[in-house]
Design a protein around this motif. Structure first.
Motif, mmCIF file in Angstrom:
data_model
loop_
_atom_site.group_PDB
_atom_site.id
_atom_site.type_symbol
_atom_site.label_atom_id
_atom_site.label_comp_id
_atom_site.label_asym_id
_atom_site.label_seq_id
_atom_site.Cartn_x
_atom_site.Cartn_y
_atom_site.Cartn_z
ATOM 1 N N SER A 192 0.841 -1.201 0.000
ATOM 2 C CA SER A 192 0.000 0.000 0.000
ATOM 3 C C SER A 192 0.875 1.250 0.000
ATOM 4 C CB SER A 192 -0.930 0.001 1.211
ATOM 5 O OG SER A 192 -0.177 -0.108 2.412
ATOM 6 N N HIS A 193 1.749 1.299 -0.992
ATOM 7 C CA HIS A 193 2.669 2.430 -1.083
ATOM 8 C C HIS A 193 2.542 3.075 -2.457
ATOM 9 C CE1 HIS A 193 4.419 1.259 2.716
ATOM 10 N NE2 HIS A 193 4.694 0.056 2.241
ATOM 11 N N MET A 194 1.468 3.815 -2.663
ATOM 12 C CA MET A 194 1.329 4.573 -3.901
ATOM 13 C C MET A 194 2.480 5.576 -3.986
ATOM 14 S SD MET A 194 -1.601 7.260 -5.039
ATOM 15 C CE MET A 194 -0.761 8.615 -4.228
ATOM 16 N N ARG A 195 3.066 5.687 -5.171
ATOM 17 C CA ARG A 195 4.189 6.607 -5.348
ATOM 18 C C ARG A 195 3.947 7.488 -6.567
ATOM 19 N NH1 ARG A 195 9.500 3.548 -6.121
ATOM 20 N NH2 ARG A 195 10.251 5.705 -6.255
ATOM 21 N N HIS A 196 4.237 8.773 -6.428
ATOM 22 C CA HIS A 196 4.230 9.678 -7.571
ATOM 23 C C HIS A 196 5.613 9.652 -8.198
ATOM 24 C CE1 HIS A 196 0.345 11.886 -7.153
ATOM 25 N NE2 HIS A 196 0.431 11.374 -5.933
ATOM 26 N N LEU A 197 5.675 9.385 -9.499
ATOM 27 C CA LEU A 197 6.947 9.348 -10.210
ATOM 28 C C LEU A 197 7.055 10.547 -11.152
ATOM 29 C CD1 LEU A 197 7.141 5.582 -11.279
ATOM 30 C CD2 LEU A 197 7.889 6.628 -9.130
ATOM 31 N N GLY A 198 8.210 11.192 -11.138
ATOM 32 C CA GLY A 198 8.463 12.241 -12.107
ATOM 33 C C GLY A 198 8.774 11.649 -13.469
ATOM 34 N N ARG A 199 9.037 12.526 -14.440
ATOM 35 C CA ARG A 199 9.264 12.065 -15.808
ATOM 36 C C ARG A 199 10.467 11.129 -15.894
ATOM 37 N NH1 ARG A 199 11.740 13.874 -20.723
ATOM 38 N NH2 ARG A 199 10.409 13.404 -22.526
ATOM 39 N N ARG A 235 4.464 12.718 -18.918
ATOM 40 C CA ARG A 235 5.153 13.676 -18.054
ATOM 41 C C ARG A 235 5.444 13.113 -16.669
ATOM 42 N NH1 ARG A 235 5.674 15.209 -22.322
ATOM 43 N NH2 ARG A 235 5.087 17.181 -23.289
ATOM 44 N N GLY A 236 4.932 11.931 -16.379
ATOM 45 C CA GLY A 236 5.128 11.315 -15.069
ATOM 46 C C GLY A 236 4.173 10.149 -14.940
ATOM 47 N N ALA A 237 4.087 9.587 -13.741
ATOM 48 C CA ALA A 237 3.195 8.445 -13.521
ATOM 49 C C ALA A 237 2.909 8.292 -12.038
ATOM 50 C CB ALA A 237 3.823 7.159 -14.064
ATOM 51 N N ILE A 238 1.892 7.503 -11.746
ATOM 52 C CA ILE A 238 1.583 7.091 -10.376
ATOM 53 C C ILE A 238 1.704 5.576 -10.327
ATOM 54 C CG2 ILE A 238 -0.172 7.024 -8.567
ATOM 55 C CD1 ILE A 238 -1.348 9.574 -9.826
ATOM 56 N N LYS A 239 2.432 5.093 -9.351
ATOM 57 C CA LYS A 239 2.656 3.647 -9.213
ATOM 58 C C LYS A 239 1.825 3.107 -8.067
ATOM 59 C CE LYS A 239 6.321 0.176 -8.643
ATOM 60 N NZ LYS A 239 7.783 -0.048 -8.471
ATOM 61 N N PHE A 240 1.144 1.992 -8.311
ATOM 62 C CA PHE A 240 0.355 1.331 -7.275
ATOM 63 C C PHE A 240 0.255 -0.152 -7.631
ATOM 64 C CE2 PHE A 240 -2.457 2.459 -10.621
ATOM 65 C CZ PHE A 240 -3.504 1.564 -10.636
ATOM 66 N N TYR A 241 -0.490 -0.923 -6.853
ATOM 67 C CA TYR A 241 -0.522 -2.378 -7.032
ATOM 68 C C TYR A 241 -1.948 -2.897 -7.175
ATOM 69 C CZ TYR A 241 4.412 -2.821 -5.770
ATOM 70 O OH TYR A 241 5.776 -2.736 -5.751
ATOM 71 N N GLU A 242 -2.061 -3.991 -7.931
ATOM 72 C CA GLU A 242 -3.296 -4.769 -8.024
ATOM 73 C C GLU A 242 -2.950 -6.249 -7.825
ATOM 74 O OE1 GLU A 242 -6.117 -3.718 -7.820
ATOM 75 O OE2 GLU A 242 -6.575 -1.994 -9.078
ATOM 76 N N GLY A 243 -3.964 -7.101 -7.831
ATOM 77 C CA GLY A 243 -3.755 -8.538 -7.717
ATOM 78 C C GLY A 243 -4.025 -9.216 -9.042
ATOM 79 N N GLN A 244 -3.202 -10.209 -9.375
ATOM 80 C CA GLN A 244 -3.367 -10.933 -10.648
ATOM 81 C C GLN A 244 -3.664 -12.395 -10.387
ATOM 82 O OE1 GLN A 244 0.065 -11.715 -13.457
ATOM 83 N NE2 GLN A 244 -1.186 -10.437 -14.786
ATOM 84 N N VAL A 245 -4.458 -13.008 -11.276
ATOM 85 C CA VAL A 245 -4.827 -14.412 -11.124
ATOM 86 C C VAL A 245 -5.036 -15.037 -12.493
ATOM 87 C CG1 VAL A 245 -7.329 -14.008 -11.043
ATOM 88 C CG2 VAL A 245 -6.354 -15.974 -9.834
ATOM 89 N N ASP A 246 -4.730 -16.330 -12.610
ATOM 90 C CA ASP A 246 -5.154 -17.085 -13.788
ATOM 91 C C ASP A 246 -6.606 -17.465 -13.536
ATOM 92 O OD1 ASP A 246 -5.804 -19.075 -15.664
ATOM 93 O OD2 ASP A 246 -3.725 -19.722 -15.819
ATOM 94 N N ASP A 247 -7.521 -16.745 -14.165
ATOM 95 C CA ASP A 247 -8.936 -16.890 -13.848
ATOM 96 C C ASP A 247 -9.466 -18.299 -14.090
ATOM 97 O OD1 ASP A 247 -8.663 -16.613 -16.597
ATOM 98 O OD2 ASP A 247 -9.979 -14.882 -16.768
#
Length: 576
Positions: free
Chosen positions: A141-148, A164-176
């Motif tokens: 749970s560490h959202m990060r703002h990234l510069g260019r 011009r930049g990005a926001i980094k965060f996480y989701e969950g992945q599964v083989d449905d």
């Protein structure tokens, strides 16, 4: 729990059919997708005698054709649907930490920003709320703002002129597909009677009450009755067809929304994280998937064949066009390795746009003895299952324990963490490479010993597939002996992902896989030839549909390949 016969083996299916015909069940579930399989597990773990019938294969419809994410749904925040987002994030935590840690894992994503001030304020606020709501819920749970500069470092393939930049965060992945099958397999291990290739062709009625169904075994053509005190329909996009079959006016309508995904080689996009961006209609995902990226999805109305939704050339071009706005080196059609299309069962609303329809679910009982559930999203399958069983048990007129599935790990989950930590030792003990053991643990968890047992009995099964070396031959055999695969398509499209992960869509692997499963499924040379022919016709029809300019011509092309399960009794009727 100590059955001598594996519940999803061919012998287990024969026993299940006999029991379905002979016994009266407390709960009968129609549909072997994630919701139906979840319902079967919920009901059996409450102590209810439970059956499940599926017209094709586990996850053959929507549940094998999703974006393969457990996620809260960023865009639902824009609709201020905080309760749905929070519920989904809680379910994400349960799957990643408790229920299926061997099948699901966290994945980092970047949300690129093109207008640094406006985008960062708007998207940052939304993702920040999302991150806070999901704190501690299965992913970092560490959202990060990234510069260019940091964005380019994390995503070297980015089109630098547009980002011009990005926001980094996480989701969950599964083989449905594997997750859905494992749900059904877990339910069967607890005692649920599960049978695929078993199509509902009518309802049993006594006075004004549903007391079961009539089914056709598509492998033999035989028809018989299944009696149940309560029947739950979880047929997804076939809900309206079920309502028509039972008679009377339905209490809700379901619209089918087509979602198309494409796969491209991992080497074509250089990024350390997945990508999520907005389009004019919805969100676009670029999702890491082994040696590939999955790019999706579309969101358009579909009123044609429900069993085999077809991706058209315009669908593929739409995804490539929007992905290419992010990339310095654009993708083209020659980069597309695999394509799949699925249908989301959405509850009809006032909006003409399927992307604005509700992903929330509804439960109703149009006729006494029958419960219908529709809508929802893959991530909240367990809540949907609980609600459906809660509704149905009122008709049993006895005290039934509450749902306990939030504390019931799926097969392979218990002991997975210890085996993962010991993977180097497991590899050395079995003469395998560590990455091979990691691959097996990510598909079977603590059931890895069953796969390794096949190799002990026949060392040749420890070799990789000749035409799909990402998979071992033992995995192909195991799909038929333990995981309920009855046809070649089940093995190549759902137990493995050979059908979308190889350039030839599994054409070269088809005969090799058929010969491996033949002894388990009792196939002779004629059966092998028939299965390979059906599979190759399916590939050809899908390729033709993907060259078609629109949905109608794509649908006509896809229907050129008959369903292998229609070979005995004829194609058509309810599927789920």
């Amino acid at each position: 729990m100590s059955d001598k016969i594996e519940p999803l083996s061919p012998a287990g299916r024969a026993q299940a059919l006999a029991r379905l015909e002979a016994e009266e069940l407390d709960i009968l579930v129609i549909g072997g997708g994630v919701t139906g399989s979840g319902i079967a597990l919920d009901a059996i773990t409450r102590g209810l005698t439970t059956g499940l019938v599926e017209a094709r294969d586990y996850a053959a419809g929507t549940s094998s054709r999703s974006s393969k994410l457990f996620h809260g749904g960023l865009r639902y925040l824009e609709q201020f649907n905080f309760s749905l987002v929070f519920e989904a994030l809680r379910e994400r935590q349960l799957v990643l930490k408790t229920l299926a840690p061997h099948l699901a894992h966290p994945v980092p994503f970047l949300y690129p920003l093109s207008a640094p001030v406006i985008d960062r304020a708007y998207a940052g606020l939304g993702i920040g709320v999302y991150d806070i709501m999901g704190a501690g819920r299965g992913v970092p749970s560490h959202m990060r703002h990234l510069g260019r500069h940091k964005t380019i470092e994390a995503f070297p393939s980015v089109n630098r002129a547009n980002v011009r930049g990005a926001i980094k965060f996480y989701e969950g992945q599964v083989d449905d597909a594997r997750h859905t099958m494992t749900l059904a397999r877990t339910a069967a291990r607890y005692g649920a009677v599960c049978a695929t290739s078993t199509r509902v062709i009518g309802f049993l009625r006594e006075r004004d009450e549903v007391v079961g169904v009539r089914v056709r075994d598509l492998e033999s053509g035989r028809e018989f009755e299944v009696r149940a005190r309560q029947t739950i329909n979880a047929a997804g996009v076939w809900t309206d067809e079920i309502q028509q079959m039972v008679g009377g006016r339905g209490q809700f309508n379901v619209r089918a929304s087509k979602g198309v995904h494409i796969l491209v080689p991992r080497a074509r996009i250089n990024s350390s994280a997945g990508i999520i961006t907005r389009t004019e209609k919805s969100l676009l995902f670029v999702i890491p998937w082994g040696s590939h990226w999955i790019i999706g999805t579309t969101d358009t109305d579909w009123d044609l064949d429900l069993a085999h939704p077809a991706a058209s050339q315009s669908d593929i071009d739409y995804l490539l066009e929007h992905a290419n706005t992010l990339l310095a080196d654009p993708l083209d059609r020659d980069d597309v390795v695999g394509v799949y299309a699925g249908l989301r069962p959405l509850l009809s609303g006032e909006s003409d746009s399927t992307s604005k329809l509700s992903r929330e679910h509804a439960v109703a009982s149009p006729v006494k003895g029958l419960t219908m559930i529709a809508g929802g999203k893959y991530t909240t399958y367990r809540v949907m299952a609980k609600d459906a069983v809660d509704h149905a048990v009122h008709g049993l007129e006895r005290l039934v324990p509450p749902s306990i599935t939030e504390r019931v790990p799926l097969l392979g989950a218990e002991g997975y963490g210890a085996l993962w930590n010991a993977r180097e030792r497991v590899a050395a003990r079995n003469g395998l490479r560590v990455n091979t053991v990691e691959h097996l643990l990510g598909r079977y968890g603590s059931m890895i010993d069953e796969v390794l047992g096949l190799i002990d009995s026949d060392p040749k099964l420890g070799m990789p597939m000749d035409s799909a070396p990402s998979y071992m031959k033992a995995e192909i055999v195991y799909a038929a002996s333990h995981e309920g695969a009855l046809h070649l398509d089940d093995v190549l499209a759902r137990r493995t992902r050979i059908s979308i992960e190889t350039w030839d869509r599994g054409d070269a692997a088809a005969r090799e896989a058929a010969e491996l499963v033949a002894p388990v499924l009792g196939w002779d040379a004629t059966d092998i030839d028939r299965e390979v022919e059906h599979y190759q016709k399916r590939i050809a029809a899908e390729r033709e549909s993907q060259r078609a300019p629109d949905d109608r011509t794509a649908d006509a092309a896809r229907l050129g390949a008959p369903d292998v399960r229609g070979a005995v009794t004829g194609h058509g009727g309810l599927s789920s």
